[in-house]
Write an enzyme that holds these catalytic residues in place. Structure first.
Site, PDB file in Angstrom:
ATOM      1  N   ASP A  37       0.803  -1.227   0.000  1.00 54.86           N
ATOM      2  CA  ASP A  37       0.000   0.000   0.000  1.00 54.86           C
ATOM      3  C   ASP A  37       0.836   1.277   0.000  1.00 54.86           C
ATOM      4  O   ASP A  37       0.283   2.371   0.151  1.00 54.86           O
ATOM      5  CB  ASP A  37      -0.912   0.021   1.243  1.00 54.86           C
ATOM      6  CG  ASP A  37      -2.031  -0.988   1.126  1.00 54.86           C
ATOM      7  OD1 ASP A  37      -2.307  -1.431  -0.010  1.00 54.86           O
ATOM      8  OD2 ASP A  37      -2.625  -1.330   2.158  1.00 54.86           O
ATOM      9  N   HIS A 244      29.858   4.677  -6.506  1.00 55.33           N
ATOM     10  CA  HIS A 244      28.438   4.882  -6.202  1.00 55.33           C
ATOM     11  C   HIS A 244      28.027   4.171  -4.910  1.00 55.33           C
ATOM     12  O   HIS A 244      26.923   3.650  -4.801  1.00 55.33           O
ATOM     13  CB  HIS A 244      27.569   4.420  -7.380  1.00 55.33           C
ATOM     14  CG  HIS A 244      27.580   5.393  -8.505  1.00 55.33           C
ATOM     15  ND1 HIS A 244      27.092   5.121  -9.756  1.00 55.33           N
ATOM     16  CD2 HIS A 244      28.028   6.673  -8.572  1.00 55.33           C
ATOM     17  CE1 HIS A 244      27.246   6.175 -10.534  1.00 55.33           C
ATOM     18  NE2 HIS A 244      27.816   7.132  -9.849  1.00 55.33           N
ATOM     19  N   ASP A 261      29.265  12.544  -0.491  1.00 52.47           N
ATOM     20  CA  ASP A 261      28.771  13.135  -1.738  1.00 52.47           C
ATOM     21  C   ASP A 261      27.267  13.254  -1.552  1.00 52.47           C
ATOM     22  O   ASP A 261      26.542  12.253  -1.629  1.00 52.47           O
ATOM     23  CB  ASP A 261      29.140  12.213  -2.906  1.00 52.47           C
ATOM     24  CG  ASP A 261      28.684  12.758  -4.265  1.00 52.47           C
ATOM     25  OD1 ASP A 261      27.842  13.665  -4.296  1.00 52.47           O
ATOM     26  OD2 ASP A 261      29.167  12.239  -5.284  1.00 52.47           O
ATOM     27  N   ASP A 272      24.887  19.582  -5.385  1.00 46.46           N
ATOM     28  CA  ASP A 272      25.709  18.360  -5.482  1.00 46.46           C
ATOM     29  C   ASP A 272      27.104  18.701  -4.958  1.00 46.46           C
ATOM     30  O   ASP A 272      27.864  19.389  -5.632  1.00 46.46           O
ATOM     31  CB  ASP A 272      25.741  17.933  -6.961  1.00 46.46           C
ATOM     32  CG  ASP A 272      26.472  16.619  -7.178  1.00 46.46           C
ATOM     33  OD1 ASP A 272      27.003  16.053  -6.213  1.00 46.46           O
ATOM     34  OD2 ASP A 272      26.506  16.166  -8.334  1.00 46.46           O
ATOM     35  N   HIS A 355      36.690   8.703 -13.701  1.00 50.68           N
ATOM     36  CA  HIS A 355      35.449   9.375 -14.122  1.00 50.68           C
ATOM     37  C   HIS A 355      35.765  10.758 -14.658  1.00 50.68           C
ATOM     38  O   HIS A 355      36.882  11.251 -14.532  1.00 50.68           O
ATOM     39  CB  HIS A 355      34.425   9.424 -12.985  1.00 50.68           C
ATOM     40  CG  HIS A 355      34.873  10.142 -11.739  1.00 50.68           C
ATOM     41  ND1 HIS A 355      34.930  11.522 -11.650  1.00 50.68           N
ATOM     42  CD2 HIS A 355      35.288   9.682 -10.535  1.00 50.68           C
ATOM     43  CE1 HIS A 355      35.341  11.860 -10.429  1.00 50.68           C
ATOM     44  NE2 HIS A 355      35.580  10.765  -9.732  1.00 50.68           N
ATOM     45  N   HIS A 359      29.534  17.328 -14.640  1.00 46.19           N
ATOM     46  CA  HIS A 359      28.307  17.114 -15.415  1.00 46.19           C
ATOM     47  C   HIS A 359      27.439  18.333 -15.234  1.00 46.19           C
ATOM     48  O   HIS A 359      27.636  19.135 -14.307  1.00 46.19           O
ATOM     49  CB  HIS A 359      27.588  15.836 -14.940  1.00 46.19           C
ATOM     50  CG  HIS A 359      27.336  15.780 -13.454  1.00 46.19           C
ATOM     51  ND1 HIS A 359      26.343  16.487 -12.819  1.00 46.19           N
ATOM     52  CD2 HIS A 359      27.985  15.122 -12.451  1.00 46.19           C
ATOM     53  CE1 HIS A 359      26.371  16.242 -11.515  1.00 46.19           C
ATOM     54  NE2 HIS A 359      27.374  15.424 -11.264  1.00 46.19           N
ATOM     55  N   HIS A 366      22.091  15.025 -12.668  1.00 41.45           N
ATOM     56  CA  HIS A 366      22.793  14.933 -13.957  1.00 41.45           C
ATOM     57  C   HIS A 366      21.842  15.597 -14.940  1.00 41.45           C
ATOM     58  O   HIS A 366      20.983  14.952 -15.522  1.00 41.45           O
ATOM     59  CB  HIS A 366      23.056  13.480 -14.350  1.00 41.45           C
ATOM     60  CG  HIS A 366      24.067  12.816 -13.463  1.00 41.45           C
ATOM     61  ND1 HIS A 366      24.520  11.542 -13.653  1.00 41.45           N
ATOM     62  CD2 HIS A 366      24.744  13.270 -12.365  1.00 41.45           C
ATOM     63  CE1 HIS A 366      25.408  11.233 -12.722  1.00 41.45           C
ATOM     64  NE2 HIS A 366      25.547  12.258 -11.918  1.00 41.45           N
ATOM     65  N   GLU A 409      34.511  18.068 -10.126  1.00 43.79           N
ATOM     66  CA  GLU A 409      34.648  17.027  -9.100  1.00 43.79           C
ATOM     67  C   GLU A 409      35.765  16.022  -9.390  1.00 43.79           C
ATOM     68  O   GLU A 409      35.493  14.854  -9.668  1.00 43.79           O
ATOM     69  CB  GLU A 409      33.318  16.292  -8.930  1.00 43.79           C
ATOM     70  CG  GLU A 409      32.656  15.836 -10.216  1.00 43.79           C
ATOM     71  CD  GLU A 409      31.391  15.018  -9.958  1.00 43.79           C
ATOM     72  OE1 GLU A 409      31.442  14.111  -9.122  1.00 43.79           O
ATOM     73  OE2 GLU A 409      30.363  15.289 -10.596  1.00 43.79           O
ATOM     74  N   TYR A 413      41.241   7.444  -6.336  1.00 38.07           N
ATOM     75  CA  TYR A 413      40.717   6.262  -5.638  1.00 38.07           C
ATOM     76  C   TYR A 413      41.799   5.189  -5.712  1.00 38.07           C
ATOM     77  O   TYR A 413      42.086   4.684  -6.804  1.00 38.07           O
ATOM     78  CB  TYR A 413      39.418   5.789  -6.305  1.00 38.07           C
ATOM     79  CG  TYR A 413      38.461   6.949  -6.535  1.00 38.07           C
ATOM     80  CD1 TYR A 413      37.605   7.383  -5.535  1.00 38.07           C
ATOM     81  CD2 TYR A 413      38.493   7.656  -7.740  1.00 38.07           C
ATOM     82  CE1 TYR A 413      36.779   8.487  -5.719  1.00 38.07           C
ATOM     83  CE2 TYR A 413      37.667   8.755  -7.943  1.00 38.07           C
ATOM     84  CZ  TYR A 413      36.819   9.172  -6.936  1.00 38.07           C
ATOM     85  OH  TYR A 413      36.012  10.256  -7.122  1.00 38.07           O
ATOM     86  N   ARG A 430      37.363  12.607  -3.178  1.00 41.77           N
ATOM     87  CA  ARG A 430      36.730  13.402  -4.234  1.00 41.77           C
ATOM     88  C   ARG A 430      36.382  14.760  -3.626  1.00 41.77           C
ATOM     89  O   ARG A 430      35.990  14.838  -2.457  1.00 41.77           O
ATOM     90  CB  ARG A 430      35.473  12.712  -4.776  1.00 41.77           C
ATOM     91  CG  ARG A 430      34.824  13.465  -5.927  1.00 41.77           C
ATOM     92  CD  ARG A 430      33.834  12.625  -6.747  1.00 41.77           C
ATOM     93  NE  ARG A 430      32.709  12.097  -6.020  1.00 41.77           N
ATOM     94  CZ  ARG A 430      32.579  10.834  -5.623  1.00 41.77           C
ATOM     95  NH1 ARG A 430      33.527   9.953  -5.859  1.00 41.77           N
ATOM     96  NH2 ARG A 430      31.492  10.437  -4.966  1.00 41.77           N
ATOM     97  N   GLU A 432      34.117  18.114  -4.714  1.00 45.22           N
ATOM     98  CA  GLU A 432      33.143  18.524  -5.742  1.00 45.22           C
ATOM     99  C   GLU A 432      32.461  19.825  -5.360  1.00 45.22           C
ATOM    100  O   GLU A 432      31.927  19.956  -4.258  1.00 45.22           O
ATOM    101  CB  GLU A 432      32.067  17.438  -5.899  1.00 45.22           C
ATOM    102  CG  GLU A 432      30.967  17.800  -6.865  1.00 45.22           C
ATOM    103  CD  GLU A 432      29.968  16.672  -7.062  1.00 45.22           C
ATOM    104  OE1 GLU A 432      29.817  15.824  -6.159  1.00 45.22           O
ATOM    105  OE2 GLU A 432      29.336  16.642  -8.126  1.00 45.22           O
TER     106      GLU A 432
HETATM  107  N1  GLY Z   1      27.195  13.431  -7.066  1.00 42.09           N
HETATM  108  C1  GLY Z   1      26.292  12.438  -7.504  1.00 42.09           C
HETATM  109  C2  GLY Z   1      26.461  12.073  -8.938  1.00 42.09           C
HETATM  110  O1  GLY Z   1      27.020  12.845  -9.695  1.00 42.09           O
HETATM  111  O2  GLY Z   1      26.033  11.006  -9.339  1.00 42.09           O
END
Ligand code: GLY
Length: 462
Positions: A37, A244, A261, A272, A355, A359, A366, A409, A413, A430, A432
């Site tokens: 529900d 992630h 993050d 972000d 990466h 973005h 994003h 960002e 790593y 990181r 950002e």
């Molecule tokens: N900072 C989250 C992402 O860019 O996915």
């Protein structure tokens, strides 16, 4: 400008691009069941909200090339409103939202064929709303059933995102005001989480990732944010090397770095921010060495972010600094990978930085918008990727304009691997920030949380 004029102005701009006889259909998001529900918390569709400012579910906007906007929305329903809250209803919608007409959403199936009749082109968002193509097909079939009575059926279907993505890419003053506020709230949340980590460790308490996540959520809601803009990442120690990772239950040890993050969504706009800090408030030597390297690479990216530069330039500036730094600190061996230029050409930095440096940011974390310069989309060059051997087709990167918003960002790593000095094992960093492009550079709207190592340590001592 009042918000309702602002949305009307945006609708007019869409209308002017539909072409003679065009019509656009932009639904809001679907409600989704979570389990039994319970539904997932409803979040409007960003395109729909951009054109209406309306947050109720079960709504759809229709815009014609002649400039008429029609809203389909939930009908008033005394019983449902007892359970789910007040509905605007179609009678009140034109005055509240500035649309020319409104119908109950239950009338969509009967009204849409009439609205599509004698139109040349139907625009709607492609591949974003499950079931929408089928719905449009059904409405067009109803129009086709009337062609022998002289009705004309639209002959073209086009993706309305092509228009809206370009509009959303450059933020107006109203949007930037909200984004600055969202960034301030998120920055305060990061400060709070950093201080909480040090305070709990100093008091000898057990600290877990979810304790810091709770601090973020508290600060977001305390200042009116509706929800996090995306799943917060709170990663202690080696977890920071999982790009992630989600805020979970990992134990935060004295001596760990913590990577957070996280950003709030405020009135439809995302922020972000990533910060990496020593859980106890003091960087170790190896942590500080890599932290300062990532920060130097971010400084280089910030300096490369300005109107007229290409979107790719901040990334290239970052990689240049990281490539030299990885050699300097001994994470890469120049006898094996060559000098900094070689490290860039053969992409050996990818082991530690895998990466891109940013973005677009806006209503979606994003955000929409092409990363290719539209006027140069036909210029294609090919190159072979040195790591995968794949042939990559490159198109000229987007030229930055004032009002575009992007994240900056960079990170490093370091997973344990042969040849990787042990002192750096499991360090994930990181940093950002969110940048508004200006004519001469960029405005960092997330700097209410410190970024220099000394300032972070001072904050965590406080
Ligand atoms: N900072 C989250 C992402 O860019 O996915």
């Amino acid at each position: 400008m009042t918000p309702s004029n602002l949305y009307a102005q945006r609708r007019a701009l869409v209308s002017s691009q539909l072409g003679a006889g065009g019509i656009a259909i932009i639904p809001t998001a679907l409600e989704r069941q979570r389990n039994r529900d319970s539904d997932f918390l409803f979040r409007h569709d960003s395109y729909f909200y951009y054109l209406t400012g309306f947050t109720e579910p079960n709504a759809c906007l229709v815009i014609t090339a002649e400039g008429e906007a029609t809203l389909f929305c939930q009908p008033k329903d005394a019983e449902r409103e007892v359970w789910d809250g007040l509905r605007l209803g179609p009678a009140a919608a034109p005055a509240a939202l500035g649309v020319q007409a409104a119908f109950a959403s239950t009338e969509l199936a009967s009204q849409m064929p009439k609205m599509l009749e004698n139109r040349s082109t139907v625009w709607y968002p492609f591949a974003t709303h499950k079931g929408l193509e089928t719905q449009v097909d059904g409405w067009l079939n109803s129009v086709r059933a009337r062609v022998r009575f002289g009705a004309l059926c639209p002959q073209q279907q086009r993706d309305v995102c092509a228009i809206l993505d370009e509009m959303r890419l450059v933020k107006d003053a109203h949007e930037l005001t909200i984004m600055r506020r969202a960034s301030q709230i998120s920055a305060r949340a990061h400060v709070r989480a950093m201080q909480r980590s040090a305070t709990m460790l100093r008091a000898g308490q057990e600290v877990r990732e979810y304790h810091l996540d709770a601090e973020l959520l508290h600060e977001f809601r305390q200042h009116g944010s509706q929800y996090p803009a995306y799943g917060s990442i709170v990663a202690a120690g080696a977890n920071a090397c999982v790009l992630h990772y989600r805020a979970d239950a990992g134990l935060i040890h004295n001596g760990d770095l913590v990577l957070i993050d996280a950003g709030c969504e405020l009135d439809g706009y995302a922020s972000d921010i990533t910060r990496t800090f020593p859980a106890n408030g003091t960087f170790t030597g190896p942590q500080r060495l890599l932290y300062d390297l990532v920060l130097a690479s971010q400084d280089a990216a910030v300096a490369a972010t300005r109107a007229g530069a290409r979107f790719i330039e901040p990334h290239e500036a970052t990689v240049k600094v990281l490539a030299q730094g990885l050699l300097d600190v001994g994470l890469l061996d120049k006898n094996k990978v060559g000098n900094a230029q070689d490290v860039i050409a053969n992409r050996s930095y990818f082991q530690f930085y895998m990466h891109r440096t940013g973005h677009w940011l806006g209503m979606d974390v994003h955000d929409c918008g092409s990363y290719v310069e539209p006027s140069e989309v036909g210029q294609v060059s090919e190159r072979k990727d040195p790591l995968s051997g794949e042939i990559i087709k490159d198109r000229p990167s987007r030229v930055l304009q004032p009002g575009m918003v992007l994240t900056i960002e960079p990170g490093l790593y370091v997973r344990p691997a042969p040849g990787v000095p042990e002192q750096f094992h499991n360090i994930g960093i990181r940093i950002e920030d969110d940048a508004v492009v200006t004519p001469t550079g960029c405005e960092l709207i997330t700097r209410d949380v410190p970024v220099k190592a000394d300032e972070i340590e001072a904050l965590m001592r406080a």
